[in-house]
Design an enzyme around this catalytic site. Structure first.
Site, mmCIF file in Angstrom:
data_model
loop_
_atom_site.group_PDB
_atom_site.id
_atom_site.type_symbol
_atom_site.label_atom_id
_atom_site.label_comp_id
_atom_site.label_asym_id
_atom_site.label_seq_id
_atom_site.Cartn_x
_atom_site.Cartn_y
_atom_site.Cartn_z
ATOM 1 N N TYR A 438 27.593 -43.516 -93.476
ATOM 2 C CA TYR A 438 26.689 -43.700 -95.085
ATOM 3 C C TYR A 438 24.954 -44.817 -93.671
ATOM 4 O O TYR A 438 25.320 -44.952 -92.602
ATOM 5 C CB TYR A 438 26.576 -44.453 -95.693
ATOM 6 C CG TYR A 438 27.523 -45.412 -96.150
ATOM 7 C CD1 TYR A 438 27.242 -46.744 -95.441
ATOM 8 C CD2 TYR A 438 27.997 -45.811 -96.848
ATOM 9 C CE1 TYR A 438 27.513 -48.111 -95.375
ATOM 10 C CE2 TYR A 438 28.445 -47.571 -97.607
ATOM 11 C CZ TYR A 438 27.950 -48.055 -96.666
ATOM 12 O OH TYR A 438 28.446 -49.703 -96.545
ATOM 13 N N GLU A 439 24.352 -44.387 -94.653
ATOM 14 C CA GLU A 439 22.517 -44.805 -94.459
ATOM 15 C C GLU A 439 21.635 -44.641 -92.566
ATOM 16 O O GLU A 439 21.811 -45.086 -92.359
ATOM 17 C CB GLU A 439 22.826 -46.460 -94.449
ATOM 18 C CG GLU A 439 21.352 -47.139 -93.831
ATOM 19 C CD GLU A 439 20.560 -46.950 -95.302
ATOM 20 O OE1 GLU A 439 21.469 -46.823 -96.154
ATOM 21 O OE2 GLU A 439 19.467 -46.773 -94.889
ATOM 22 N N GLY A 440 22.608 -43.257 -93.338
ATOM 23 C CA GLY A 440 22.321 -42.580 -91.943
ATOM 24 C C GLY A 440 23.333 -42.287 -90.612
ATOM 25 O O GLY A 440 24.125 -43.194 -90.402
ATOM 26 N N GLN A 445 21.801 -41.487 -85.723
ATOM 27 C CA GLN A 445 20.775 -42.516 -85.544
ATOM 28 C C GLN A 445 20.775 -42.602 -83.562
ATOM 29 O O GLN A 445 20.047 -42.951 -83.406
ATOM 30 C CB GLN A 445 22.615 -44.021 -85.224
ATOM 31 C CG GLN A 445 22.193 -44.016 -86.719
ATOM 32 C CD GLN A 445 21.346 -45.365 -87.476
ATOM 33 O OE1 GLN A 445 20.217 -45.125 -87.023
ATOM 34 N NE2 GLN A 445 21.296 -44.495 -89.051
#
Lengths: 589, 589
Positions: A438-440, A445
């Site tokens: 999650y969060e990319g 990344q």
């Protein structure tokens, strides 16, 4: 096995890997004196160990449950959250002008690590609230800020981020939720969102949803997305939660881990439309989200550090207590504790080296974010911004990757016992797994690092970063204790320099070659920088007292990294510096 | 997403990595003709895909449950097991003299992979039975064999292995279960065993427990352990299950994965003592167990291959179907399937390269075991025994390690969806985790490799193995297609040679230094040998038709391994060739 906040290790990293002291001495955060910092760490450690850690097991076993359309959290969570927010922890790093304490993100990073180590599912909720504070504080209208910001900063209400839709995950440009303008300046939101963390719960009397949606005249893709604030309860004239808004939790996901954190399917506008308020400008919602992205990615990286630390503590305790076989040096009767076996020591040392390196990278990122906000000199502010931009994907992906690796080693140290759920090691392994996603995702990344961060300033930012790593290692060559390690630590730095040249060249005319090596490039970068983290710790430890056990451990951790982790990471360059066809990636699957 | 047995890939590996054809042509297994082998693979693949794979989800969700003192398996498992054993699959590799089909272990290895890929929890039960057949067939008295062996070979009854006790896991010398002699030649067994796989269940009308226990006059440690056969139901005069023996399942473990496989706490002799019959000689029980160890470790290694293959298939299907973003080469409208993104291709290729390498190593081990049993020439038999001894820890540990790694990548390819249990990727990740632990943890495997296998024949066995790897790579240097890859593939082989010299020297006077590097030494060895596996596949593929998609995939897989996996593994030598203090392992934790 419960969690003991490693306050001394954290304080050491804040001082010797990052530089909390100078944030205060330079006047950027004058209130963050050593005394204040020490008190914050001590109190946060106590709250994490004593109040949050005991919630973790029931969070997993009982989990969050949907009753009707309301989510009920696990036993004890309401009380713990109430006391946690009442103690002011939620607003630690929020600006004083919003009602926060205005302390450095760096100090907050240390606290986030502790909350999440105590219980990742519990610690996750406030991360979302902090993100909402960030977005609303930077882009909300004065009226919206007046109505919502104080409550979010105090944690009396919690925030959520409503981005993902079934067809729009990594690619937010594909989202379809829609917003309609109303004459009173408000909007009506319609659509379904999935994977909404803490989308509903009983911890606070109101929930402030930040929701991405499209206006009717919006351009296609990511440039046509707007951000709206949608409260669970609309406010009355006195600003108190009043009428239920047209938003509800339609279901909870059944997940591998973090069962204590409700992952909701949210339905907006099932009836007359959910009342929403525009945050920032129309069609500029994604830009608003990006302002909070660095912080959120740092926070998720800290979850990786946190779960790694927790898994390490548990494995260490087990390895000290469990007896099997007789190690070579065992002179007493009976069996030796398994911590005496070299292979078990290797596993523990790998856990420790990866955890400390990841912690250091996250703290360095936090410091860079602090400096990017408050440095007076524009050039230094820009440098800090660039460093933060560079470190964000590295810290997020590396820390969450090693979170998985360390949690898996934690099971392995336990042997068969680790596979039994009651032991707790398996929960860490399950909980850790989401942070790389999650969060990319960590693939996203790596792509961000290679395609957006490496080219910053035509490659000068990365070149400066590499030069900084080299500078940091320079004092080692002249120190007899460390001279032998310096060449090993330089291996990944040199390799990173070569790989960077390859990536920059590839980006010009054959981007697939750069993208094909993005993941190992990020890992190489993290190990090179992680070596410097551990070198800073070891050099500081040697200067203080190399015979003190805690300091000796820091020196030994550097030895482990330099001999065991750095050389294979350096060799990743071979694979990065290949065209994607030669790496077999053009295959027909 | 269900499982499609990769029959063509398996057949290719059986022919070009191992050498099933020559086992038949040399007369070792005359009945294993190409036609028979093809029919076996086809039928096994069908049964695995059609009958077993559909059980896997309910095995996880419902699991095995304890009702009273009897274990009830998940819905559909009884019927599937009944049909599976009725089809003769259990005795495929058992000697014809025991009622088996006498086919090669190599062919059975391919089938084991398929049963376990379809459902690891289901496939695990028969592994224990096959182990019991092995132990009883080699060491049981004629009377015991007459009474039990046929039923175990057919699978009408299942077998178990009762080794572990709370204080005796990796160190079996510490076990305390005791046995008393009775005048009728039987024994009474008393004690508690934990982690007993399929210790009780409803799949068969009787269960044959093999139990390690101590006789009253037994020497301490591992040389005082005897092996007993303890049936769940004692047999009547006609050999039919009759009276309940004094053994029961007192509890089931709540595990991270393989929920369909009951993991039992077994109590022997709660009342008058469990009736047991000695297998082999008194105090020689551990030697009996060791005869089956190689096979069992191979079987667990195959579980690693199996779960990796299953996870790969699922990730591949998802990556083809899921659309997000637009890849560089995407020319159509809308979003591209994520399989077009280089980072996703990298993950899939890593999954594939590791799976195929591990499969090849397991098959080579199976072939070595076949030759060690049937080669007529004593020198070739000994060579095969030595190769099997060497490959056993390598194949077990590497295949189960990559099982974890591949299953984790499988989740990552799915993004957030992978964290949701209904997707199924998470189950593979949970199921896979045990294989690196049971049947000797992978740390134990590494220690076995370094301390017992590397020194075989004063190091000549390992030297011969390394020479064999070199020979296998030699044809590549002269082939334009592969010449560029040969130096990359030789990197880990060269490194293995250097590391082996270090290990042999260290074993003489500083064993802790050898033990400290045992785990990376095993990994290095596996990657060196795995490169040869993939090289064999690629060279055979190129010789047949390099443009056929399946063959091109084999060539590309070698490219991936050579450029991405081999160089970092070669660099592990730096860490292995250090004394343990220099690696930081003497630290005070």
């Amino acid at each position: 096995m419960t969690y003991q906040a490693p306050v001394a290790d954290i304080a050491f990293a804040l001082r010797h890997v990052a530089d909390l002291d100078s944030l205060q001495q330079e006047g950027l955060y004058p209130e963050a004196t050593p005394d204040v910092a020490a008190a914050v760490l001590e109190e946060a450690g106590r709250f994490a160990s004593e109040r949050i850690a005991p919630l973790n097991r029931d969070g997993d076993r009982v989990g969050a449950r949907l009753e009707g359309h309301g989510v009920v959290t696990a036993p004890g969570w309401r009380e713990a959250y109430r006391d946690w927010s009442a103690a002011g922890w939620n607003g630690l790093a929020a600006p004083a002008s919003f009602g926060g304490q205005g302390l450095p993100l760096l100090l907050n990073a240390a606290c986030l690590e502790m909350w999440n180590a105590a219980s990742m599912a519990f610690g996750l909720g406030p991360l979302l609230t902090m993100g909402a504070v960030e977005a609303l504080g930077s882009h909300g209208s004065p009226a919206l800020r007046a109505a919502y910001l104080g409550k979010l900063v105090s944690g009396e209400w919690m925030g959520t981020m409503n981005l993902t839709e079934p067809q729009a995950g990594s690619d937010l440009g594909a989202l379809r939720s829609r917003a309609e303008r109303r004459d009173d300046g408000s909007y009506r939101i319609f659509g379904q969102k999935i994977f909404i963390t803490y989308g509903d719960h009983d911890l606070t009397p109101n929930i402030v949803h930040l929701v991405l949606a499209r206006l009717p005249n919006a351009p296609a893709g990511t440039r046509g997305i707007s951000l709206f604030l949608v409260p669970k309860y609309l406010l009355d004239a006195e600003g108190r939660p009043d009428r239920r808004n047209d938003v509800l939790c339609a279901g909870l996901e059944h997940k591998l881990g973090i069962h204590g954190s409700p992952t909701c399917t949210m339905v907006f506008g099932d009836k007359e439309g959910a009342v929403g308020y525009l945050v920032g400008e129309e069609h500029r919602g994604l830009a608003c989200m990006f302002t909070m992205m660095n912080n959120a990615r740092l926070a998720v990286g800290l979850q990786g550090v946190a779960i790694a630390e927790r898994a390490y503590q548990q494995a260490l305790a087990y390895a000290r207590e469990r007896r099997q076989g007789r190690s070579a040096g065992w002179r007493e009767g009976g069996m030796s504790p398994i911590i005496d076996h070299p292979d078990v020591r290797r596993m523990l040392m790998e856990m420790r080296a990866k955890t400390v390196a990841a912690r250091g990278l996250c703290y360095q990122l936090a410091e860079a974010l602090d400096r990017s906000r408050r440095s007076e000199d524009p050039a230094r502010r820009e440098d800090a911004q660039n460093l933060a931009a560079l470190l964000t994907p590295v810290a997020k992906a590396f820390a969450t990757d090693i979170g998985n690796e360390v949690a898996s080693l934690g099971i392995q140290v336990h042997g068969g016992t680790g596979f039994i759920e009651e032991t707790g090691a398996a929960q860490h392994f399950r909980d850790a797994r989401i942070a790389a996603i999650y969060e990319g995702t960590n693939g996203i990344q790596a792509i961000d690092l290679v395609t957006r961060k490496v080219p910053l300033g035509d490659g000068r930012v990365m070149a400066g970063f590499i030069a900084g790593l080299r500078n940091s290692l320079e004092p080692m060559a002249g120190t007899p204790r460390f001279a032998g390690l310096a060449p090993l630590l330089l291996q990944p730095v040199d390799a990173l320099e070569r790989a960077t040249a390859f990536v920059l060249a590839a980006l010009r005319d054959r981007p697939a070659d750069a993208l094909a090596g993005a993941a190992p490039y990020l890992r190489l970068c993290a190990v090179a920088a992680g070596g410097v983290v551990l070198a800073r710790e070891a050099m500081a430890a040697a200067a203080i007292d190399p015979h003190d056990p805690a300091h000796r451990r820091r020196i030994d951790t550097l030895h482990f990294h330099a001999t065991q982790i750095a050389p294979p990471a350096a060799a990743l360059a071979t694979g990065i510096m290949r065209d994607h066809a030669d790496a077999g990636l053009e295959t027909v699957f």
